[in-house]
Design a protein around this motif. Structure first.
Motif, PDB file in Angstrom:
ATOM      1  N   ALA A   1       0.626  26.317   4.291  1.00 48.79           N
ATOM      2  CA  ALA A   1       1.041  27.841   4.133  1.00 48.79           C
ATOM      3  C   ALA A   1      -0.358  28.433   5.093  1.00 48.79           C
ATOM      4  O   ALA A   1      -0.357  29.171   5.772  1.00 48.79           O
ATOM      5  N   THR A   2      -1.576  27.788   4.730  1.00 51.51           N
ATOM      6  CA  THR A   2      -2.876  28.275   5.490  1.00 51.51           C
ATOM      7  C   THR A   2      -2.650  28.146   6.860  1.00 51.51           C
ATOM      8  O   THR A   2      -2.944  29.153   7.613  1.00 51.51           O
ATOM      9  N   VAL A   3      -2.387  27.093   7.360  1.00 48.30           N
ATOM     10  CA  VAL A   3      -2.606  26.526   8.657  1.00 48.30           C
ATOM     11  C   VAL A   3      -1.335  27.327   9.348  1.00 48.30           C
ATOM     12  O   VAL A   3      -1.415  27.921  10.253  1.00 48.30           O
ATOM     13  N   ALA A   4      -0.164  27.544   8.618  1.00 51.12           N
ATOM     14  CA  ALA A   4       0.844  28.507   9.206  1.00 51.12           C
ATOM     15  C   ALA A   4       0.521  29.950   9.433  1.00 51.12           C
ATOM     16  O   ALA A   4       0.823  30.583  10.307  1.00 51.12           O
ATOM     17  N   ALA A   5      -0.308  30.462   8.409  1.00 51.78           N
ATOM     18  CA  ALA A   5      -0.770  31.899   8.628  1.00 51.78           C
ATOM     19  C   ALA A   5      -1.823  31.914   9.708  1.00 51.78           C
ATOM     20  O   ALA A   5      -1.751  32.483  10.440  1.00 51.78           O
ATOM     21  N   ILE A   6      -2.471  30.916   9.695  1.00 51.60           N
ATOM     22  CA  ILE A   6      -3.593  31.066  10.829  1.00 51.60           C
ATOM     23  C   ILE A   6      -2.859  30.745  12.365  1.00 51.60           C
ATOM     24  O   ILE A   6      -3.345  31.673  13.128  1.00 51.60           O
ATOM     25  N   LEU A   7      -1.976  29.951  12.458  1.00 54.27           N
ATOM     26  CA  LEU A   7      -1.298  29.848  13.718  1.00 54.27           C
ATOM     27  C   LEU A   7      -0.298  30.826  14.196  1.00 54.27           C
ATOM     28  O   LEU A   7       0.190  31.163  15.106  1.00 54.27           O
TER      29      LEU A   7
END
Length: 57
Positions: free
Chosen positions: A25-31
């Motif tokens: 979820a964190t990586v998706a939010a950053i991307l």
């Protein structure tokens, strides 16, 4: 050293089973933020570029 890191990651996964979902979820939010992606790519590319020197006197 590699096995210690693998053991630490496995221990974290056993202690916190929701950790992979949180990480995804964190990586998706950053991307999803194009400015952050462009800034990160710029930092990666800048480290590999040769430094230009002045050639004119």
């Amino acid at each position: 050293m590699k096995w210690l890191l693998v053991g630490a990651v496995l221990a974290l996964l056993l202690l916190f089973p929701q950790l992979p979902a949180l990480l995804v979820a964190t990586v998706a939010a950053i991307l999803s933020k194009p400015v952050l992606v462009a800034f990160g790519l710029g930092l990666c590319v800048r480290a590999r570029l040769p430094r230009l020197r002045r050639w004119a006197p």
